[in-house]
Design an enzyme around this catalytic site. Structure first.
Site, PDB file in Angstrom:
ATOM      1  N   LYS A 154      -2.279   6.846   7.828  1.00 56.22           N
ATOM      2  CA  LYS A 154      -1.942   5.392   7.532  1.00 56.22           C
ATOM      3  C   LYS A 154      -0.809   5.220   8.256  1.00 56.22           C
ATOM      4  CE  LYS A 154      -3.355   3.279   3.844  1.00 56.22           C
ATOM      5  NZ  LYS A 154      -3.411   3.037   2.206  1.00 56.22           N
ATOM      6  N   GLU A 162     -11.448   7.145  14.377  1.00 56.24           N
ATOM      7  CA  GLU A 162     -11.761   5.760  14.300  1.00 56.24           C
ATOM      8  C   GLU A 162     -10.473   4.917  13.813  1.00 56.24           C
ATOM      9  OE1 GLU A 162     -14.883   5.608  11.777  1.00 56.24           O
ATOM     10  OE2 GLU A 162     -16.173   7.021  12.743  1.00 56.24           O
ATOM     11  N   CYS A 188      17.730 -15.874 -17.910  1.00 51.30           N
ATOM     12  CA  CYS A 188      18.788 -16.471 -18.430  1.00 51.30           C
ATOM     13  C   CYS A 188      18.435 -17.784 -19.277  1.00 51.30           C
ATOM     14  CB  CYS A 188      19.658 -16.979 -17.310  1.00 51.30           C
ATOM     15  SG  CYS A 188      21.107 -18.044 -18.007  1.00 51.30           S
ATOM     16  N   ASP A 241      -9.145  -2.704   7.528  1.00 54.98           N
ATOM     17  CA  ASP A 241      -8.570  -3.185   6.146  1.00 54.98           C
ATOM     18  C   ASP A 241      -9.160  -4.232   5.656  1.00 54.98           C
ATOM     19  OD1 ASP A 241      -6.814  -3.029   4.169  1.00 54.98           O
ATOM     20  OD2 ASP A 241      -5.068  -3.880   5.204  1.00 54.98           O
ATOM     21  N   TYR A 296     -19.447   2.298   9.793  1.00 58.91           N
ATOM     22  CA  TYR A 296     -18.905   3.462  10.340  1.00 58.91           C
ATOM     23  C   TYR A 296     -19.587   4.861   9.441  1.00 58.91           C
ATOM     24  CZ  TYR A 296     -15.759   2.170   6.347  1.00 58.91           C
ATOM     25  OH  TYR A 296     -15.376   1.756   5.095  1.00 58.91           O
ATOM     26  N   LYS A 333      -9.146   2.497  11.088  1.00 61.12           N
ATOM     27  CA  LYS A 333      -9.215   2.255   9.467  1.00 61.12           C
ATOM     28  C   LYS A 333      -9.093   0.969   9.553  1.00 61.12           C
ATOM     29  CE  LYS A 333      -7.864   3.968   4.968  1.00 61.12           C
ATOM     30  NZ  LYS A 333      -7.934   2.592   4.428  1.00 61.12           N
ATOM     31  N   CYS A 354      26.409 -17.878 -15.183  1.00 58.93           N
ATOM     32  CA  CYS A 354      27.150 -18.544 -16.262  1.00 58.93           C
ATOM     33  C   CYS A 354      27.414 -17.617 -17.504  1.00 58.93           C
ATOM     34  CB  CYS A 354      25.997 -19.574 -16.712  1.00 58.93           C
ATOM     35  SG  CYS A 354      24.494 -19.048 -17.493  1.00 58.93           S
ATOM     36  N   CYS A 391      23.527 -23.758 -16.864  1.00 61.36           N
ATOM     37  CA  CYS A 391      23.401 -22.646 -15.900  1.00 61.36           C
ATOM     38  C   CYS A 391      22.989 -23.299 -14.548  1.00 61.36           C
ATOM     39  CB  CYS A 391      22.463 -21.470 -16.204  1.00 61.36           C
ATOM     40  SG  CYS A 391      22.154 -20.454 -14.945  1.00 61.36           S
ATOM     41  N   CYS A 427      23.948 -13.273 -17.255  1.00 63.39           N
ATOM     42  CA  CYS A 427      23.744 -14.021 -16.332  1.00 63.39           C
ATOM     43  C   CYS A 427      24.931 -14.043 -15.107  1.00 63.39           C
ATOM     44  CB  CYS A 427      23.482 -15.532 -16.617  1.00 63.39           C
ATOM     45  SG  CYS A 427      22.999 -16.574 -15.293  1.00 63.39           S
ATOM     46  N   ASP A 474       0.674  -1.260  -0.012  1.00 59.53           N
ATOM     47  CA  ASP A 474      -0.059   0.034  -0.065  1.00 59.53           C
ATOM     48  C   ASP A 474       0.806   1.323  -0.031  1.00 59.53           C
ATOM     49  OD1 ASP A 474      -1.874  -1.739   0.110  1.00 59.53           O
ATOM     50  OD2 ASP A 474      -2.826  -1.145   2.039  1.00 59.53           O
TER      51      ASP A 474
HETATM   52  S1  IVH Z   1     -15.199   6.639   6.297  1.00 62.76           S
HETATM   53  C1  IVH Z   1     -16.598   9.149   2.973  1.00 62.76           C
HETATM   54  N1  IVH Z   1     -14.227   5.213   8.163  1.00 62.76           N
HETATM   55  O1  IVH Z   1     -11.152   3.266   3.799  1.00 62.76           O
HETATM   56  C2  IVH Z   1     -16.130   8.499   3.991  1.00 62.76           C
HETATM   57  N2  IVH Z   1     -13.489   4.597   6.012  1.00 62.76           N
HETATM   58  O2  IVH Z   1      -9.349   4.645   2.005  1.00 62.76           O
HETATM   59  C3  IVH Z   1     -16.063   7.160   3.468  1.00 62.76           C
HETATM   60  N3  IVH Z   1     -12.166   2.434   5.596  1.00 62.76           N
HETATM   61  O3  IVH Z   1     -13.340   3.468   1.326  1.00 62.76           O
HETATM   62  C4  IVH Z   1     -15.131   6.358   4.428  1.00 62.76           C
HETATM   63  N4  IVH Z   1     -12.022   1.881   8.018  1.00 62.76           N
HETATM   64  O4  IVH Z   1     -13.224   1.129   2.780  1.00 62.76           O
HETATM   65  C5  IVH Z   1     -14.236   5.424   6.952  1.00 62.76           C
HETATM   66  N5  IVH Z   1     -13.498   3.947   9.916  1.00 62.76           N
HETATM   67  C6  IVH Z   1     -13.438   4.073   8.704  1.00 62.76           C
HETATM   68  C7  IVH Z   1     -12.782   3.323   7.935  1.00 62.76           C
HETATM   69  C8  IVH Z   1     -12.987   3.424   6.344  1.00 62.76           C
HETATM   70  C9  IVH Z   1     -11.917   1.491   6.761  1.00 62.76           C
HETATM   71  C10 IVH Z   1     -12.038   2.099   4.235  1.00 62.76           C
HETATM   72  C11 IVH Z   1     -13.336   2.412   3.416  1.00 62.76           C
HETATM   73  C12 IVH Z   1     -12.801   3.558   2.608  1.00 62.76           C
HETATM   74  C13 IVH Z   1     -11.239   3.430   2.536  1.00 62.76           C
HETATM   75  C14 IVH Z   1     -10.465   4.859   2.198  1.00 62.76           C
END
Ligand code: IVH
Length: 692
Positions: free
Chosen positions: A320, A116, A432, A120, A233, A118, A417, A438, A414, A34
């Site tokens: 991030k 909050e 190669c 994954d 969320y 994020k 060889c 080789c 290579c 990422d």
């Molecule tokens: S809010 C308009 N809250 O992250 C706001 N997104 O990289 C919409 N994601 O598309 C997103 N945790 O899939 C929000 N606590 C969180 C999140 C979250 C994960 C994801 C979501 C979003 C992506 C953006």
């Protein structure tokens, strides 16, 4: 950088990002981290800011990456009522501070935020009507999403109906949407992968890919067993009196939604930073994957006035977490040559501590990646340990580049060889071509032949190294004509070792034909393809003499594999080896029982096959039968599965639907019988073991 240089670089970046978007969102098989991806986007954003005339509508900075399934008609596509946006993101705190300053300036007063985690996973949009879930859409391209309601209904934590309405502070409206993330907790991920490994299927690279792949399965029954989970969320609902995001989350909890309690109302930037500090570390203790923190303006009115860009809201941003990463000096580059001749550049680094271990070497991928990041000897590079075991170099710190460095010059010959390297236009790696002389290619082929999923002969790299360097074995067939005396030249070798090796070699003569076929190491013929070839052709000779047209007719065999098979059998050395293996008594034929019955996975299940498939209907029928299934001609209550190909008649489909018959696609059928990984996966396991 002048205008024309910028134009070239912008084009390069757009193409690269679009390609990575496809790998990430559609194929669920990203091949960069990422962080690397975000760095490419950041470079593009910076260049577009500096050269605005280069911004085009189709630039990846102007729209979100699309997850729409390519498989025709797999899911119905439904427009979103409100665009489903992405989030701007940053990896550094100064930029977060800039976000806060911008928002505060626009507000003209102190601002409250909700922080909050994020999560994954995969974004989901749920629609409820009168308290009942009626639709679940993926983000798709942000405007239109795939309708995956049937699958989402099988996720235990997604409420099908909400709690009765009378007791709430804020009652829910008749119709509303709520968005969130579906993810696969680590425990389910490990279970799913353990199961896949047992079945010899390629593993999912990480929980995110596993979740995204699972949601796009065509059979909800399979989805149910994958242990997916969900957090919501983002409420989109017209609720009188509801003025803040925090209130919305609290209301949603009352209504019965799974809302994470790992969140905090922050009244200043320091409280935000504290939240980051805490979770940067504490996230490693969570039972699911997170990749950052999302900071959202709490007040709805302020959110509205801040508005959004084409891609993301201005009232929220993501900070991030960097994957565990370290900066260190690139000292030199080695080049490793694999069994197929592919060359991998490996960085020798100034040793650096990275999540508990000292890293001295890391992969540099290929020549393109080195050029893309302009990685030079003497540079300070970033190394990262992602989900993978082998660390990789993911970027360069240009600010600490010493004077007098030069662009990296990739090798032309290579390193093992000396043969000039070649490169196929459609492949990233150099290779190669000196297949026969080789050394690492020869040793790699022997190791592959002996590996667990092939002939399962005890040994591994260390033994092969000795057998080869002492001229005891120079191709796999030599293993069957070993002379015990020559083995006594091996180091740390006794009679017991000889006896163990002899037994294991003897046992290898009774592996099923498809494993022997896989062991031969025909380029592009992996385990699954070997199984198809074995059951289609039945013997090594039938395969060897099959004309190209016949090869392409076999299931899952395209031009590339067919050409590789043809080429393989044209080499006199290979024919010599094959004949020696024949004399040694290896399984050159599919046993009759194996041919008729590959597995009993479909025992007792009745199928109707309809529509067009990637192979003939007859092939599909054979495949069903070879796994114990029965093929019927008409839809009735007796049928368990409708195997639906492309362009099948709508009336059959409807009838099947009414009778509650499971409707599955070709890909999904292959997944059910364990012949194909069901969705995008990244890497194969299959390490050789060292047992001596
Ligand atoms: S809010 C308009 N809250 O992250 C706001 N997104 O990289 C919409 N994601 O598309 C997103 N945790 O899939 C929000 N606590 C969180 C999140 C979250 C994960 C994801 C979501 C979003 C992506 C953006």
């Amino acid at each position: 950088m002048n205008r024309s240089q910028a134009a070239i670089r912008v084009k390069e970046l757009k193409d690269a990002i679009n390609e990575h978007n496809k790998k990430y969102y559609v194929l669920n098989a990203p091949d960069i981290s990422d962080f690397e991806y975000d760095m490419l986007v950041q470079e593009l954003v910076t260049l577009e800011k500096k050269f605005p005339h280069l911004v085009t509508d189709d630039s990846p900075t102007q729209h979100v990456g699309s997850d729409i399934s390519q498989e025709n008609g797999a899911f119905r596509q439904v427009p979103h009522n409100y665009p489903m946006l992405s989030l701007s993101n940053t990896y550094n705190r100064e930029e977060l501070l800039e976000f806060h300053n911008r928002v505060t300036k626009a507000a003209g007063q102190p601002v409250e935020y909700v922080c909050e985690l994020k999560f994954d996973g995969t974004a989901i949009c749920l629609s409820y009507s009168n308290g009942q879930l009626f639709r679940a859409l993926t983000r798709g391209d942000g405007t239109i999403g795939d309708d995956i309601t049937r699958n989402v209904r099988r996720i235990a934590s997604v409420p099908m109906s909400l709690k009765p309405a009378d007791t709430f502070t804020f009652p829910y409206p008749v119709r509303f949407e709520i968005r969130g993330e579906i993810f696969m907790p680590f425990s389910s991920f490990e279970e799913v992968n353990a199961h896949r490994e047992e079945n010899g299927e390629p593993l999912f690279a990480n929980p995110r890919n596993a979740a995204a792949g699972t949601l796009k399965l065509l059979s909800p029954d399979l989805v149910e067993n994958r242990g997916l989970d969900c957090f919501l969320y983002h409420l989109i609902a017209d609720v009188p009196g509801l003025r803040t995001h925090w209130q919305a989350l609290e209301a949603a909890i009352q209504w019965g939604f799974p809302i994470s309690h790992h969140r905090r109302l922050c009244r200043n930037i320091q409280e935000i930073m504290d939240f980051l500090d805490y979770w940067d570390d504490a996230r490693t203790t969570l039972p699911f994957a997170t990749d950052g923190v999302v900071v959202k303006v709490n007040d709805f009115a302020l959110q509205r006035s801040l508005g959004m860009t084409a891609k993301s809201p201005r009232w929220a941003t993501a900070y991030k977490f960097k994957a565990q990463q370290a900066a260190t000096k690139l000292l030199s580059v080695d080049f490793q040559v694999g069994r197929t001749g592919a060359v991998t550049p490996v960085a020798n680094l100034q040793p650096v501590l990275l999540s508990g271990t000292t890293v001295k070497r890391a992969s540099l991928h290929n020549a393109d990646q080195i050029a893309l990041h302009d990685i030079r000897l003497g540079d300070t590079v970033y190394v990262e340990k992602g989900g993978e075991i082998i660390p990789k170099v993911v970027g360069v710190d240009l600010n600490s580049r010493p004077n007098g460095t030069e662009p990296f010059r990739y090798i032309t010959h290579c390193p093992e060889c000396g043969t000039p390297l070649e490169r196929n236009p459609e492949e990233a790696k150099h290779f190669c071509p000196n297949r026969w002389e080789c050394p690492p290619q020869i040793k790699g082929r022997i190791e592959h032949f002996m590996s667990r999923k092939a002939m399962n002969i005890l040994g591994g790299q260390a033994l092969v190294e000795q057998l080869y360097s002492k001229h005891i074995v120079s191709d796999p067939s030599d293993l069957y004509f070993l002379n015990p005396e020559s083995l006594s030249r091996l180091e740390n070798w006794g009679e017991k070792s000889t006896e163990n090796l002899r037994r294991s070699i003897e046992a290898s003569k009774s592996v099923p034909f498809h494993r022997f076929l896989y062991a031969l190491g025909i380029p592009y013929v992996g385990e699954t393809t070997a199984k198809y070839l074995a059951s289609h052709f039945g013997s090594l000779d039938a395969l060897r003499y099959a004309p190209p047209a016949e090869l392409i007719e076999a299931p899952e065999i395209g031009d590339k594999i067919a050409a590789s098979i043809r080429d393989f059998f044209e080499h006199s050395r290979i024919i010599g080896m094959i004949e020696r293996l024949r004399v040694a008594g290896l399984p050159f034929k599919q046993e009759a029982a194996q041919a008729e019955r590959i597995s009993g996975k479909m025992n007792g299940n009745r199928f109707v096959i309809s529509g067009n498939f990637s192979r003939s209907r007859e092939e599909i029928k054979k495949l069903v039968e070879s796994h114990g299934g029965k093929v019927l001609s008409a839809i009735s209550g007796n049928v368990d599965y409708l195997l639906a190909g492309e362009k099948m008649g709508p009336s059959k489909l409807q009838k099947a639907f009414q009778l509650g018959i499971k409707i599955i696609s070709e890909t999904e059928f292959l997944a059910l019988i364990g012949e194909l990984p069901p969705e995008g996966t990244l890497f194969e396991t299959g390490t050789t073991e060292t047992l001596f």
